[in-house]
Design a protein around this motif. Structure first.
Motif, PDB file in Angstrom:
ATOM      1  N   ARG A  17      -0.689  -5.738   4.717  1.00  0.00           N
ATOM      2  CA  ARG A  17       0.394  -6.174   5.624  1.00  0.00           C
ATOM      3  C   ARG A  17       1.369  -5.023   5.863  1.00  0.00           C
ATOM      4  O   ARG A  17       1.814  -4.365   4.906  1.00  0.00           O
ATOM      5  CB  ARG A  17       1.132  -7.361   5.020  1.00  0.00           C
ATOM      6  N   PRO A  18       1.699  -4.735   7.108  1.00  0.00           N
ATOM      7  CA  PRO A  18       2.585  -3.607   7.403  1.00  0.00           C
ATOM      8  C   PRO A  18       3.959  -3.753   6.754  1.00  0.00           C
ATOM      9  O   PRO A  18       4.470  -4.859   6.574  1.00  0.00           O
ATOM     10  CB  PRO A  18       2.694  -3.626   8.934  1.00  0.00           C
ATOM     11  N   GLU A  19       4.548  -2.621   6.450  1.00  0.00           N
ATOM     12  CA  GLU A  19       5.908  -2.586   5.951  1.00  0.00           C
ATOM     13  C   GLU A  19       6.883  -2.834   7.101  1.00  0.00           C
ATOM     14  O   GLU A  19       6.514  -2.751   8.268  1.00  0.00           O
ATOM     15  CB  GLU A  19       6.197  -1.231   5.294  1.00  0.00           C
ATOM     16  N   PRO A  20       8.144  -3.140   6.797  1.00  0.00           N
ATOM     17  CA  PRO A  20       9.139  -3.319   7.858  1.00  0.00           C
ATOM     18  C   PRO A  20       9.291  -2.061   8.715  1.00  0.00           C
ATOM     19  O   PRO A  20       9.026  -0.944   8.261  1.00  0.00           O
ATOM     20  CB  PRO A  20      10.431  -3.620   7.093  1.00  0.00           C
ATOM     21  N   GLU A  21       9.740  -2.251   9.949  1.00  0.00           N
ATOM     22  CA  GLU A  21       9.887  -1.146  10.894  1.00  0.00           C
ATOM     23  C   GLU A  21      10.800  -0.053  10.343  1.00  0.00           C
ATOM     24  O   GLU A  21      10.564   1.141  10.564  1.00  0.00           O
ATOM     25  CB  GLU A  21      10.445  -1.665  12.221  1.00  0.00           C
ATOM     26  N   LEU A  22      11.845  -0.427   9.615  1.00  0.00           N
ATOM     27  CA  LEU A  22      12.749   0.578   9.065  1.00  0.00           C
ATOM     28  C   LEU A  22      12.020   1.516   8.109  1.00  0.00           C
ATOM     29  O   LEU A  22      12.262   2.729   8.103  1.00  0.00           O
ATOM     30  CB  LEU A  22      13.925  -0.099   8.348  1.00  0.00           C
ATOM     31  N   LEU A  23      11.110   0.982   7.308  1.00  0.00           N
ATOM     32  CA  LEU A  23      10.349   1.832   6.399  1.00  0.00           C
ATOM     33  C   LEU A  23       9.390   2.741   7.159  1.00  0.00           C
ATOM     34  O   LEU A  23       9.161   3.882   6.754  1.00  0.00           O
ATOM     35  CB  LEU A  23       9.592   0.980   5.383  1.00  0.00           C
ATOM     36  N   ARG A  24       8.836   2.270   8.268  1.00  0.00           N
ATOM     37  CA  ARG A  24       7.985   3.137   9.077  1.00  0.00           C
ATOM     38  C   ARG A  24       8.806   4.275   9.673  1.00  0.00           C
ATOM     39  O   ARG A  24       8.354   5.429   9.727  1.00  0.00           O
ATOM     40  CB  ARG A  24       7.282   2.331  10.163  1.00  0.00           C
ATOM     41  N   ALA A  25      10.021   3.966  10.102  1.00  0.00           N
ATOM     42  CA  ALA A  25      10.905   5.016  10.620  1.00  0.00           C
ATOM     43  C   ALA A  25      11.260   6.019   9.529  1.00  0.00           C
ATOM     44  O   ALA A  25      11.308   7.236   9.774  1.00  0.00           O
ATOM     45  CB  ALA A  25      12.168   4.390  11.208  1.00  0.00           C
ATOM     46  N   LEU A  26      11.510   5.525   8.338  1.00  0.00           N
ATOM     47  CA  LEU A  26      11.811   6.404   7.211  1.00  0.00           C
ATOM     48  C   LEU A  26      10.626   7.320   6.911  1.00  0.00           C
ATOM     49  O   LEU A  26      10.796   8.527   6.674  1.00  0.00           O
ATOM     50  CB  LEU A  26      12.153   5.562   5.982  1.00  0.00           C
ATOM     51  N   ALA A  27       9.424   6.764   6.926  1.00  0.00           N
ATOM     52  CA  ALA A  27       8.238   7.581   6.688  1.00  0.00           C
ATOM     53  C   ALA A  27       8.094   8.656   7.761  1.00  0.00           C
ATOM     54  O   ALA A  27       7.820   9.826   7.469  1.00  0.00           O
ATOM     55  CB  ALA A  27       6.995   6.702   6.648  1.00  0.00           C
ATOM     56  N   ASP A  28       8.312   8.277   9.021  1.00  0.00           N
ATOM     57  CA  ASP A  28       8.191   9.243  10.117  1.00  0.00           C
ATOM     58  C   ASP A  28       9.197  10.374   9.964  1.00  0.00           C
ATOM     59  O   ASP A  28       8.859  11.557  10.136  1.00  0.00           O
ATOM     60  CB  ASP A  28       8.403   8.541  11.463  1.00  0.00           C
ATOM     61  N   GLU A  29      10.446  10.040   9.646  1.00  0.00           N
ATOM     62  CA  GLU A  29      11.456  11.096   9.492  1.00  0.00           C
ATOM     63  C   GLU A  29      11.159  11.970   8.285  1.00  0.00           C
ATOM     64  O   GLU A  29      11.375  13.187   8.313  1.00  0.00           O
ATOM     65  CB  GLU A  29      12.858  10.491   9.378  1.00  0.00           C
ATOM     66  N   THR A  30      10.667  11.370   7.216  1.00  0.00           N
ATOM     67  CA  THR A  30      10.324  12.153   6.022  1.00  0.00           C
ATOM     68  C   THR A  30       9.266  13.193   6.354  1.00  0.00           C
ATOM     69  O   THR A  30       9.383  14.373   5.981  1.00  0.00           O
ATOM     70  CB  THR A  30       9.829  11.222   4.902  1.00  0.00           C
TER      71      THR A  30
END
Length: 211
Positions: A17-30
């Motif tokens: 199950r996908p993580e919340p959108e905020l965590l995807r944004a955090l991963a992208d910025e990281t």
């Protein structure tokens, strides 16, 4: 050395199950802005952390190694409203980025960053904690483990990341590999706990302190 075949890893990723959108944004910025972005926990392990926090009924969580905050937010998501995560970090740039995302998350208020060498912070914490996650400098893994066993309540969980270290634990040749191998051996022989070493991503020790 890949611990899990890349196609199987992607299959597992796609069917978790996908993580919340905020965590995807955090991963992208990281990945866009940080050195060594592969240290990010990511979906598979992050969802597992959230699940373990929830099913264990944890309320007080300790994390060693914040990085950019993905794992702390994953753990906090699995906690009740009055749950708390203390996360230890030494790099200000990591902590600053993590705090920005904590401030944007409905779970961020559950998280407190403690700056400084983790062993010094651990010496000041009274415990008990219900769950701990170790994912920091590998040379100190044995020392982190010994202190955290003292801080975890009976029946609580200790999770130790990177415990296969890209296969280098098979023939440890440097200080980090030897430290990880040492903590793996210590856990397996420790009469205070029971454990299983999982081949999730780069290896994850799941340890339960016996009542």
């Amino acid at each position: 050395m890949d611990i899990v075949d890349g196609k199987l890893e992607k299959y597992a990723f796609d069917r978790t199950r996908p993580e919340p959108e905020l965590l995807r944004a955090l991963a992208d910025e990281t990945y866009a802005s940080m050195q060594s972005p592969q240290m990010l926990t990511g979906r598979l392990e992050g969802r597992f952390l959230k699940l373990l926090a929830a099913v264990s009924g944890a309320k007080q969580v300790l994390e060693i190694g914040t990085f950019t905050g993905y794992s702390a937010l994953s753990l906090a998501e699995g906690l009740p409203e009055d749950g708390r995560v203390i996360t230890c970090e030494i790099e200000k740039a990591h902590a600053d980025m993590a705090q920005r995302y904590f401030d944007r998350s409905p779970h961020g208020r559950k998280i407190k960053i403690r700056m400084g060498p983790a062993l010094e912070t651990l010496a000041t914490l009274p415990g008990p904690f219900d769950l701990a996650f170790i994912d920091a400098d590998k040379s100190n893994y044995p020392a982190y483990y010994e202190r955290i066993v003292e801080l975890i309540r009976p029946g609580g969980l200790i999770l130790v990341d990177n415990t296969l270290w890209s296969g280098q634990v098979l023939e440890p040749r440097d200080g980090e590999s030897r430290a990880i191998d040492a903590v793996n051996r210590r856990i397996a022989a420790d009469a205070r706990v029971e454990n299983v070493l999982l081949t999730v991503r780069d290896g994850l020790q799941v340890v339960r302190k016996l009542p």
